[in-house]
Write a protein that holds these residues in place. Structure first.
Motif, PDB file in Angstrom:
ATOM      1  N   SER A 188      -9.614  11.624   9.324  1.00 44.72           N
ATOM      2  CA  SER A 188      -8.460  10.904   8.767  1.00 44.72           C
ATOM      3  C   SER A 188      -8.347   9.505   9.347  1.00 44.72           C
ATOM      4  N   TRP A 189      -9.224   9.164  10.298  1.00 47.98           N
ATOM      5  CA  TRP A 189      -9.217   7.851  10.947  1.00 47.98           C
ATOM      6  C   TRP A 189     -10.644   7.342  11.053  1.00 47.98           C
ATOM      7  N   TRP A 190     -10.797   6.029  10.758  1.00 49.27           N
ATOM      8  CA  TRP A 190     -12.089   5.351  10.899  1.00 49.27           C
ATOM      9  C   TRP A 190     -11.826   3.980  11.495  1.00 49.27           C
ATOM     10  N   SER A 191     -12.592   3.595  12.479  1.00 41.98           N
ATOM     11  CA  SER A 191     -12.376   2.342  13.198  1.00 41.98           C
ATOM     12  C   SER A 191     -12.529   1.131  12.278  1.00 41.98           C
ATOM     13  N   TYR A 192     -11.743   0.112  12.564  1.00 43.47           N
ATOM     14  CA  TYR A 192     -11.883  -1.169  11.874  1.00 43.47           C
ATOM     15  C   TYR A 192     -13.204  -1.863  12.218  1.00 43.47           C
ATOM     16  N   ARG A 193     -13.842  -1.445  13.302  1.00 45.62           N
ATOM     17  CA  ARG A 193     -15.059  -2.129  13.746  1.00 45.62           C
ATOM     18  C   ARG A 193     -16.199  -1.976  12.754  1.00 45.62           C
ATOM     19  N   ALA A 194     -16.175  -0.906  11.978  1.00 48.08           N
ATOM     20  CA  ALA A 194     -17.227  -0.677  10.994  1.00 48.08           C
ATOM     21  C   ALA A 194     -16.942  -1.482   9.731  1.00 48.08           C
ATOM     22  N   GLN A 195     -17.899  -2.279   9.308  1.00 46.57           N
ATOM     23  CA  GLN A 195     -17.726  -3.081   8.098  1.00 46.57           C
ATOM     24  C   GLN A 195     -17.567  -2.183   6.879  1.00 46.57           C
ATOM     25  N   ASP A 196     -18.303  -1.081   6.854  1.00 41.90           N
ATOM     26  CA  ASP A 196     -18.204  -0.093   5.784  1.00 41.90           C
ATOM     27  C   ASP A 196     -17.974   1.263   6.448  1.00 41.90           C
ATOM     28  N   PHE A 197     -16.737   1.744   6.421  1.00 41.58           N
ATOM     29  CA  PHE A 197     -16.417   2.957   7.184  1.00 41.58           C
ATOM     30  C   PHE A 197     -17.135   4.177   6.630  1.00 41.58           C
ATOM     31  N   GLU A 238      -8.654  10.175   1.555  1.00 41.36           N
ATOM     32  CA  GLU A 238      -9.658   9.254   2.100  1.00 41.36           C
ATOM     33  C   GLU A 238      -9.809   7.963   1.293  1.00 41.36           C
ATOM     34  N   PRO A 239      -9.694   7.980  -0.044  1.00 42.63           N
ATOM     35  CA  PRO A 239      -9.855   6.724  -0.798  1.00 42.63           C
ATOM     36  C   PRO A 239      -8.864   5.633  -0.397  1.00 42.63           C
ATOM     37  N   VAL A 240      -7.708   6.012   0.135  1.00 41.20           N
ATOM     38  CA  VAL A 240      -6.713   5.010   0.532  1.00 41.20           C
ATOM     39  C   VAL A 240      -7.253   4.127   1.659  1.00 41.20           C
ATOM     40  N   ARG A 241      -8.140   4.682   2.482  1.00 39.79           N
ATOM     41  CA  ARG A 241      -8.718   3.906   3.584  1.00 39.79           C
ATOM     42  C   ARG A 241      -9.571   2.752   3.066  1.00 39.79           C
ATOM     43  N   ALA A 242      -9.986   2.826   1.809  1.00 38.04           N
ATOM     44  CA  ALA A 242     -10.828   1.785   1.219  1.00 38.04           C
ATOM     45  C   ALA A 242     -10.013   0.727   0.466  1.00 38.04           C
ATOM     46  N   TRP A 243      -8.697   0.853   0.445  1.00 43.25           N
ATOM     47  CA  TRP A 243      -7.873  -0.152  -0.225  1.00 43.25           C
ATOM     48  C   TRP A 243      -7.930  -1.473   0.548  1.00 43.25           C
ATOM     49  N   GLU A 244      -7.469  -2.531  -0.088  1.00 37.77           N
ATOM     50  CA  GLU A 244      -7.474  -3.843   0.551  1.00 37.77           C
ATOM     51  C   GLU A 244      -6.520  -3.865   1.745  1.00 37.77           C
ATOM     52  N   ARG A 245      -6.967  -4.433   2.865  1.00 36.40           N
ATOM     53  CA  ARG A 245      -6.203  -4.531   4.115  1.00 36.40           C
ATOM     54  C   ARG A 245      -5.572  -3.177   4.487  1.00 36.40           C
ATOM     55  N   PRO A 246      -6.376  -2.142   4.638  1.00 38.85           N
ATOM     56  CA  PRO A 246      -5.823  -0.806   4.850  1.00 38.85           C
ATOM     57  C   PRO A 246      -5.411  -0.555   6.293  1.00 38.85           C
ATOM     58  N   SER A 247      -4.636   0.488   6.476  1.00 47.08           N
ATOM     59  CA  SER A 247      -4.500   1.087   7.800  1.00 47.08           C
ATOM     60  C   SER A 247      -5.837   1.713   8.167  1.00 47.08           C
ATOM     61  N   ASP A 248      -6.080   1.903   9.465  1.00 46.40           N
ATOM     62  CA  ASP A 248      -7.301   2.605   9.868  1.00 46.40           C
ATOM     63  C   ASP A 248      -7.168   4.121   9.718  1.00 46.40           C
ATOM     64  N   HIS A 249      -5.969   4.598   9.347  1.00 45.00           N
ATOM     65  CA  HIS A 249      -5.741   6.014   9.066  1.00 45.00           C
ATOM     66  C   HIS A 249      -5.534   6.227   7.571  1.00 45.00           C
ATOM     67  N   ALA A 250      -5.949   7.375   7.073  1.00 42.38           N
ATOM     68  CA  ALA A 250      -5.670   7.776   5.702  1.00 42.38           C
ATOM     69  C   ALA A 250      -4.470   8.734   5.679  1.00 42.38           C
ATOM     70  N   GLN A 278       0.833  -1.201   0.000  1.00 44.11           N
ATOM     71  CA  GLN A 278       0.000   0.000   0.000  1.00 44.11           C
ATOM     72  C   GLN A 278       0.870   1.254   0.000  1.00 44.11           C
ATOM     73  N   VAL A 279       1.980   1.215   0.756  1.00 44.88           N
ATOM     74  CA  VAL A 279       2.886   2.359   0.786  1.00 44.88           C
ATOM     75  C   VAL A 279       3.443   2.621  -0.609  1.00 44.88           C
ATOM     76  N   ALA A 280       3.920   1.569  -1.269  1.00 48.13           N
ATOM     77  CA  ALA A 280       4.491   1.718  -2.609  1.00 48.13           C
ATOM     78  C   ALA A 280       3.456   2.269  -3.590  1.00 48.13           C
ATOM     79  N   ARG A 281       2.240   1.761  -3.498  1.00 45.86           N
ATOM     80  CA  ARG A 281       1.175   2.254  -4.383  1.00 45.86           C
ATOM     81  C   ARG A 281       0.880   3.721  -4.116  1.00 45.86           C
ATOM     82  N   TYR A 282       0.783   4.076  -2.836  1.00 48.66           N
ATOM     83  CA  TYR A 282       0.481   5.471  -2.504  1.00 48.66           C
ATOM     84  C   TYR A 282       1.597   6.405  -2.991  1.00 48.66           C
ATOM     85  N   VAL A 283       2.838   6.031  -2.742  1.00 43.92           N
ATOM     86  CA  VAL A 283       3.960   6.881  -3.156  1.00 43.92           C
ATOM     87  C   VAL A 283       3.957   7.058  -4.670  1.00 43.92           C
ATOM     88  N   SER A 284       3.705   5.979  -5.391  1.00 46.33           N
ATOM     89  CA  SER A 284       3.679   6.048  -6.851  1.00 46.33           C
ATOM     90  C   SER A 284       2.551   6.938  -7.354  1.00 46.33           C
TER      91      SER A 284
END
Length: 265
Positions: free
Chosen positions: A205-214, A245-257, A19-25
């Motif tokens: 910039s942060w959304w809990s992992y507890r929500a199935q759809d943040f 914010e879209p980065v938070r929706a990537w696969e296996r994301p951090s809970d922060h954008a 995810q880091v590599a994708r974001y940097v690119s």
């Protein structure tokens, strides 16, 4: 030149290196400030950062917990090491890039009870802020200084999903808001994200992992910040500050954008 700087609580840099590599690119970030890298210095994926064009590194690692790092396309020079954490955690790393002093923080979350006498974690958080504020009060406001990272406080009414409810919850309690305001006033810092998106626009910039759809639950907090000193604020490129914010929706994301800004240096 324009310097694009991003802060991101990555919640394990090794787990999310793709995810880091994708974001940097995709973002063209020149300087990446990471929090919660959750590895020791020797475990940090140096080669991956070299491959993504960020070979210049300052790492403050810690086994299993916390940890901060700065990765840059441009050479890093030394900056003051503030040593603010009374517990000795790896919560701050610093460097100078193109004459800009960067202080990257992962400030303690503070536990669940906003009481210094009853909750040592909350006392630790307040102590960290008090030490940082005391340091800033001694600084020259004309210095080109940037504070960034996961501050673990959402300061404004529109930085939380429900202001009245969150006033009772650690991260938005009155004492925390006052503490963060005191720090900001001590250095006359500009909050570049809120300056770019004034109240009453809701930001998070942060959304809990507890929500199935943040996005559907929409219970975010703005915990991640970039602040500039009076000597640096004129270098902020108008309209450049943003929360990715879209980065938070990537696969296996951090809970922060990630949160970024461009500086004309």
């Amino acid at each position: 030149m324009t310097l694009r700087l991003t802060t991101w609580n990555i919640n394990s840099v090794r787990l999310r290196i793709d995810q880091v590599a994708r974001y940097v690119s995709e973002s063209g970030t020149d300087v990446l400030l990471l929090q919660e890298i959750k590895c020791t210095d020797d475990q940090f994926p140096v080669r991956a950062f070299e491959d993504m064009g960020l070979p210049h590194l300052k790492i403050g690692g810690q086994k299993g917990w916390h940890g901060v790092a700065i990765a840059s396309r441009l050479p890093l020079e030394e900056a003051p090491n503030l040593g603010l954490c009374r517990e000795g955690h790896a919560r701050c790393v610093s460097a100078t890039v193109k004459g800009v002093e960067i202080q990257n923080f992962y400030i303690p979350a503070g536990g669940d009870l906003p009481d210094r006498a009853l909750n040592p974690k909350f006392d630790h958080k307040m102590d960290f802020y008090e030490r940082l504020t005391a340091h800033i009060e001694r600084r020259d406001p004309d210095a080109r200084l940037l504070l960034a990272g996961d501050f673990n406080i959402a300061p404004g009414e529109f930085d939380v999903w429900n202001h009245r409810y969150m006033l009772k919850i650690v991260s938005h309690t009155p004492v925390e808001i006052e503490t963060l305001t005191r720090l900001q006033q001590a250095g006359r810092f500009s909050d570049v994200i809120r300056d770019a998106f004034p109240d009453p626009e809701k930001l998070a910039s942060w959304w809990s992992y507890r929500a199935q759809d943040f996005r559907k639950s929409n219970r975010g907090l703005r915990l991640d910040h970039i602040w500039t000193s009076p000597g640096l604020t004129p270098a902020v490129v108008p309209g450049s500050a943003r929360i990715h914010e879209p980065v938070r929706a990537w696969e296996r994301p951090s809970d922060h954008a990630p949160v970024s800004v461009d500086l004309d240096v």
